[in-house]
Design a protein around this motif. Structure first.
Motif, PDB file in Angstrom:
ATOM      1  N   ARG A 313       0.905  -1.102  -0.252  1.00 26.51           N
ATOM      2  CA  ARG A 313       0.058   0.059  -0.037  1.00 26.51           C
ATOM      3  C   ARG A 313       0.649   1.397  -0.153  1.00 26.51           C
ATOM      4  N   ALA A 317       1.068   3.968  -3.152  1.00 27.97           N
ATOM      5  CA  ALA A 317       0.535   5.192  -3.004  1.00 27.97           C
ATOM      6  C   ALA A 317       1.843   6.246  -3.484  1.00 27.97           C
ATOM      7  N   ARG A 320       1.346   6.355  -7.283  1.00 24.66           N
ATOM      8  CA  ARG A 320       0.446   7.170  -7.638  1.00 24.66           C
ATOM      9  C   ARG A 320       0.799   8.655  -7.649  1.00 24.66           C
ATOM     10  N   ALA A 343      -3.732   8.161  -4.275  1.00 20.17           N
ATOM     11  CA  ALA A 343      -2.360   8.149  -3.422  1.00 20.17           C
ATOM     12  C   ALA A 343      -3.000   8.133  -1.702  1.00 20.17           C
ATOM     13  N   HIS A 344      -3.665   9.012  -1.582  1.00 22.45           N
ATOM     14  CA  HIS A 344      -4.520   9.309  -0.305  1.00 22.45           C
ATOM     15  C   HIS A 344      -5.149   8.166   0.068  1.00 22.45           C
ATOM     16  N   ALA A 346      -4.920   5.067  -1.037  1.00 23.43           N
ATOM     17  CA  ALA A 346      -3.783   4.102  -0.588  1.00 23.43           C
ATOM     18  C   ALA A 346      -3.413   4.062   0.659  1.00 23.43           C
TER      19      ALA A 346
END
Length: 388
Positions: A313, A317, A320, A343-344, A346
């Motif tokens: 994770r 992120a 991303r 991204a936030h 994830a």
């Protein structure tokens, strides 16, 4: 860095830099100031503007609530035998659990901050209480890996001195272990610490990474997967620094060699420390293109990597964020903000500590487009950059 080098990284000339420095040109717009801050790795915009009322920390995140406890464990200097150390096998199992928990959690710093103090103390005790050189080397390898895990927690927090203590202790323990993988991992993280300290440290980053690769090279023809993976990660790190320098051919050359190493690994291999794998090479290609400031190529690489699933994770992120940088370079701010939102989702703790992501968000909070400004402001609130 010369004015010409700085100007080139900004898409300007050396004479433009001189004109700004001398005051012949008025203070650049926020977009340009943020770009200068990114290139120079300036952590606080007031260092550039001289306005102490505007303090915006870019390349470090907020101090995590568990930072003090981790720092206390690192700073402690136990000299007596103390309580009995756990067996090496027990420490190995706890480290494996910690790496797995980090990859699975959206709040990975919280997870690591809870586990690290006891891990550090127990790994130090295992070295002190080891009996004989073989047991001591095995304990040093585990201690080095514990410091590597710690560096992931400490990075981009407001204590640079602590980061360097952790990195250097990891290097020393790895050397004492004589374990090739431990040496490679410690060098990989030390190289990142040097590179992220700015252009003046690029040579140091290259030296630690390339020297470690030279040490590992004789082992590679018959290397086990974990040693081959760290050699691949180090090879890409050399390319990453080359991209930061603007050395296009060298950067892509290292990426090609790293990809060849990844192809020698099993399809499902995913290194728990470096994330090196076949799956990560597409993400690495995006990073190289972004660091070379190639907007179109960055977007093309992002599209090519889109189908690849990154199991971690926080690493997903991070990818991303690199994609968002690609879209922003290519003049697609809405796509950049949408990607940062992913991204936030994830891993919030990854984006909250990432200066590149914060630069894009902060810049778009001043967009002339009301809808874009609103989306950027909402994301800025989530990141703690603006009050709700």
């Amino acid at each position: 860095m010369t004015r010409e080098q700085l100007g080139g990284l900004l898409g300007r000339t050396g004479s433009w830099v001189k004109a700004v420095e001398s005051g012949r040109l008025k203070t650049p717009k926020l977009e340009v100031i943020l770009r200068v801050a990114e290139v120079l790795r300036v952590r606080d915009l007031s260092d550039l503007t001289g306005n102490q009322a505007v303090r915006v920390e870019l390349f470090q995140g907020p101090g995590h609530p568990r930072l003090a406890a981790v720092k206390a464990a690192v700073d402690a200097y136990p000299v007596g035998p103390g309580a009995a150390a756990p067996p090496v096998a027990h420490l190995r199992a706890r480290l494996d659990h910690a790496w797995t928990a980090r990859h699975r959690s959206p709040h990975h710093r919280e997870v690591l901050g809870a586990l690290l103090p006891d891990l550090i103390r127990d790994a130090q005790a295992a070295v002190r209480q080891s009996e004989g050189p073989v047991q001591r080397r095995a304990a040093q390898a585990l201690l080095s890996e514990t410091y590597s895990l710690c560096q992931f927690f400490v990075a981009f927090q407001p204590d640079a001195a602590l980061l360097w203590r952790v990195a250097e202790r990891g290097l020393v323990a790895a050397q004492e272990s004589e374990d090739p993988r431990a040496i490679g991992v410690a060098a990989w993280l030390a190289g990142q610490a040097h590179r992220d300290s700015g252009p003046a440290h690029f040579d140091a980053a290259d030296q630690v990474v390339l020297d470690s690769l030279e040490f590992l090279r004789p082992l590679l023809p018959d290397a086990p997967d974990d040693v081959l993976a760290i050699a691949g990660a180090l090879t890409f790190e050399a390319g990453y620094t080359a991209a930061r320098r603007g050395a296009t051919g060298t950067a892509w050359g290292h990426w090609d060699r790293a990809r060849a190493m990844a192809e020698r690994l099993p399809a499902d291999h995913y290194d728990p420390v470096t994330s090196f794998s076949r799956a990560i090479m597409g993400a690495h290609a995006v990073t190289v293109a972004v660091e070379l400031h190639s907007g179109g190529e960055s977007v093309r690489q992002a599209a090519a990597a889109e189908a690849t699933t990154i199991p971690s994770r926080p690493r997903r992120a991070r990818h991303r964020i690199e994609e968002a940088r690609a879209y922003h370079l290519d003049g697609q701010p809405d796509a950049a903000l949408a990607t940062l939102a992913k991204a936030h989702e994830a891993a919030p703790e990854t984006i909250r500590y990432n200066g590149y992501a914060k630069r894009i968000v902060l810049e778009e909070t001043e967009s002339r487009d009301p809808a874009r400004r609103r989306r950027a402001s909402q994301l800025a609130v989530k990141l703690g950059m603006l009050a709700a």
